[in-house]
Design a protein around this motif. Sequence first.
Motif, short mmCIF file in Angstrom:
data_model
loop_
_atom_site.label_atom_id
_atom_site.label_comp_id
_atom_site.label_asym_id
_atom_site.label_seq_id
_atom_site.Cartn_x
_atom_site.Cartn_y
_atom_site.Cartn_z
N ALA A 113 0.83 -1.21 0.00
CA ALA A 113 0.00 0.00 0.00
C ALA A 113 0.87 1.26 0.00
CB ALA A 113 -0.92 0.00 1.22
N TYR A 114 1.95 1.24 0.76
CA TYR A 114 2.87 2.37 0.85
C TYR A 114 3.47 2.70 -0.52
CZ TYR A 114 7.21 4.84 2.11
OH TYR A 114 8.26 5.72 2.18
N ILE A 115 3.90 1.68 -1.26
CA ILE A 115 4.51 1.91 -2.57
C ILE A 115 3.47 2.45 -3.56
CG2 ILE A 115 5.61 0.79 -4.54
CD1 ILE A 115 6.97 -1.11 -2.59
N TYR A 116 2.28 1.87 -3.55
CA TYR A 116 1.24 2.38 -4.46
C TYR A 116 0.86 3.82 -4.13
CZ TYR A 116 0.18 -1.91 -7.04
OH TYR A 116 0.24 -2.99 -7.88
N LEU A 117 0.83 4.15 -2.85
CA LEU A 117 0.51 5.53 -2.47
C LEU A 117 1.59 6.50 -2.95
CD1 LEU A 117 -1.00 5.11 1.10
CD2 LEU A 117 -2.16 6.01 -0.92
N ILE A 118 2.84 6.09 -2.85
CA ILE A 118 3.92 6.94 -3.35
C ILE A 118 3.73 7.21 -4.84
CG2 ILE A 118 6.39 7.01 -3.86
CD1 ILE A 118 6.91 5.57 -1.25
N LEU A 119 3.42 6.17 -5.60
CA LEU A 119 3.25 6.31 -7.05
C LEU A 119 2.04 7.18 -7.39
CD1 LEU A 119 3.97 2.64 -8.22
CD2 LEU A 119 5.47 4.61 -8.45
N THR A 120 0.89 6.89 -6.77
CA THR A 120 -0.33 7.60 -7.15
C THR A 120 -0.35 9.04 -6.65
OG1 THR A 120 -1.44 6.67 -5.19
CG2 THR A 120 -1.70 5.50 -7.26
N ILE A 121 0.08 9.27 -5.42
CA ILE A 121 0.07 10.64 -4.90
C ILE A 121 1.12 11.48 -5.61
CG2 ILE A 121 0.52 12.07 -2.86
CD1 ILE A 121 -0.72 9.87 -1.16
N GLY A 122 2.28 10.89 -5.89
CA GLY A 122 3.30 11.61 -6.65
C GLY A 122 2.79 12.02 -8.03
N LEU A 123 2.12 11.11 -8.72
CA LEU A 123 1.54 11.43 -10.03
C LEU A 123 0.45 12.49 -9.92
CD1 LEU A 123 1.25 7.91 -11.73
CD2 LEU A 123 2.57 9.86 -12.56
N SER A 124 -0.39 12.37 -8.91
CA SER A 124 -1.48 13.34 -8.72
C SER A 124 -0.92 14.75 -8.51
CB SER A 124 -2.35 12.94 -7.54
OG SER A 124 -3.00 11.71 -7.78
N LEU A 125 0.12 14.87 -7.71
CA LEU A 125 0.72 16.18 -7.46
C LEU A 125 1.37 16.74 -8.72
CD1 LEU A 125 2.33 15.56 -3.95
CD2 LEU A 125 0.29 16.90 -4.47
N ALA A 126 2.06 15.88 -9.48
CA ALA A 126 2.69 16.33 -10.71
C ALA A 126 1.65 16.79 -11.72
CB ALA A 126 3.53 15.20 -11.30
N LEU A 127 0.55 16.05 -11.85
CA LEU A 127 -0.50 16.42 -12.80
C LEU A 127 -1.22 17.69 -12.35
CD1 LEU A 127 -1.93 12.86 -13.47
CD2 LEU A 127 -0.75 14.32 -15.12
N ARG A 128 -1.40 17.83 -11.04
CA ARG A 128 -2.04 19.05 -10.52
C ARG A 128 -1.17 20.28 -10.81
NH1 ARG A 128 -5.54 19.83 -5.49
NH2 ARG A 128 -5.72 17.58 -5.68
N ARG A 129 0.13 20.12 -10.65
CA ARG A 129 1.05 21.23 -10.93
C ARG A 129 1.04 21.59 -12.42
NH1 ARG A 129 4.95 23.77 -8.21
NH2 ARG A 129 6.71 24.66 -9.33
N LEU A 130 1.03 20.56 -13.28
CA LEU A 130 0.98 20.81 -14.72
C LEU A 130 -0.31 21.50 -15.11
CD1 LEU A 130 2.14 20.45 -17.55
CD2 LEU A 130 1.17 18.15 -17.60
N GLU A 131 -1.41 21.07 -14.53
CA GLU A 131 -2.70 21.69 -14.82
C GLU A 131 -2.71 23.15 -14.39
OE1 GLU A 131 -7.37 21.27 -13.36
OE2 GLU A 131 -5.91 19.70 -12.88
N LEU A 132 -2.11 23.44 -13.22
CA LEU A 132 -2.06 24.81 -12.72
C LEU A 132 -1.21 25.69 -13.63
CD1 LEU A 132 -2.92 26.69 -10.42
CD2 LEU A 132 -0.87 25.99 -9.18
N ARG A 133 -0.11 25.15 -14.12
CA ARG A 133 0.76 25.92 -15.03
C ARG A 133 0.04 26.22 -16.34
NH1 ARG A 133 6.75 23.45 -15.18
NH2 ARG A 133 7.19 25.53 -16.00
N LEU A 134 -0.70 25.27 -16.85
CA LEU A 134 -1.46 25.50 -18.08
C LEU A 134 -2.54 26.56 -17.86
CD1 LEU A 134 -1.89 21.87 -19.47
CD2 LEU A 134 -0.47 23.70 -20.41
N ARG A 135 -3.17 26.51 -16.68
CA ARG A 135 -4.21 27.49 -16.38
C ARG A 135 -3.63 28.89 -16.27
NH1 ARG A 135 -7.50 26.26 -11.10
NH2 ARG A 135 -7.71 24.29 -12.24
N ARG A 136 -2.47 29.01 -15.63
CA ARG A 136 -1.82 30.32 -15.51
C ARG A 136 -1.37 30.84 -16.87
NH1 ARG A 136 1.89 29.16 -10.12
NH2 ARG A 136 0.20 29.38 -8.57
#
Length: 270
Positions: free
Chosen positions: A242-265
């Motif tokens: 569970a720990y490894i999957y959380l690292i992968l999914t939360i890391g991806l979610s944060l990266a995608l959120r940052r990319l989305e924010l940059r596109l919006r700006r």
Amino acid sequence: MRTDGDSETDFPYWLVAIVAIGAVLSYVIFTNDLYSKVFNAISRGVEITVFVTLVGFALASLVGLTVAMMGLSGSLALRQIARFYVEVIRGVPILVLLFYIAFVGAPALVWLINAVTAPLQAAGLMDEVLVRDISLMWRAILALMIGYSAFIAEVFRAGILAVDKGQIEAAEALGLNAWQRFRLIVFPQAIRTILPPLGNDFVAMVKDSSLVSVLGVADIAQVGKVYAAGSFRYFETYSIVAYIYLILTIGLSLALRRLELRLRRAEEKP
């Protein structure tokens, strides 16, 4: 209930909590011999999980875009084929699709390839190549590709339809052909609408890639299952999984959120 708040401007207390919990778990893993041993054993499956996810999602995106373009074409036959594909594939659970592709679709594909190439080989038009099997990992990738392509097709279709028709008509009036209109006008605008749901599908595929363990593919879930069965350390093993999957999914979610924010700006800049 707040109706005027913006979750994007809220201080990310949830992220602080996750980082704190992750730091504690990391400390336990790397200072406790048992957890460290379990982590080292299970981490061998990370490479397979990442490979299956990346290849499966890339292929699913290509198929999904093709199906979306068929659904938006001027041909009634292509539109009906695309609709049929989307509705049927979306109605089948991923696990059932995985079994079907692995034990029905893949053998049928092997037979078809050999049947088509046999006459060419007999005529001396190609070297003799006999396809005997498709590996379980590639069967799993094909199943994920087919299963997710239907959902991704709808994402692409919605994003393309969100582009103002006036701009497309203006581009057509300027003499741009269909490919130029799509590449220069439609897709750059549609990607801003497409990216958030497409990112969600990517994160979901990371989790659904664990289903390939039912075929014996040595991903994180399969390696964890085998290790737990051999050591009887179920709590420690599945906590690490569970720990490894959380690292992968939360890391991806944060990266995608940052990319989305940059596109919006970038879109908001004059």
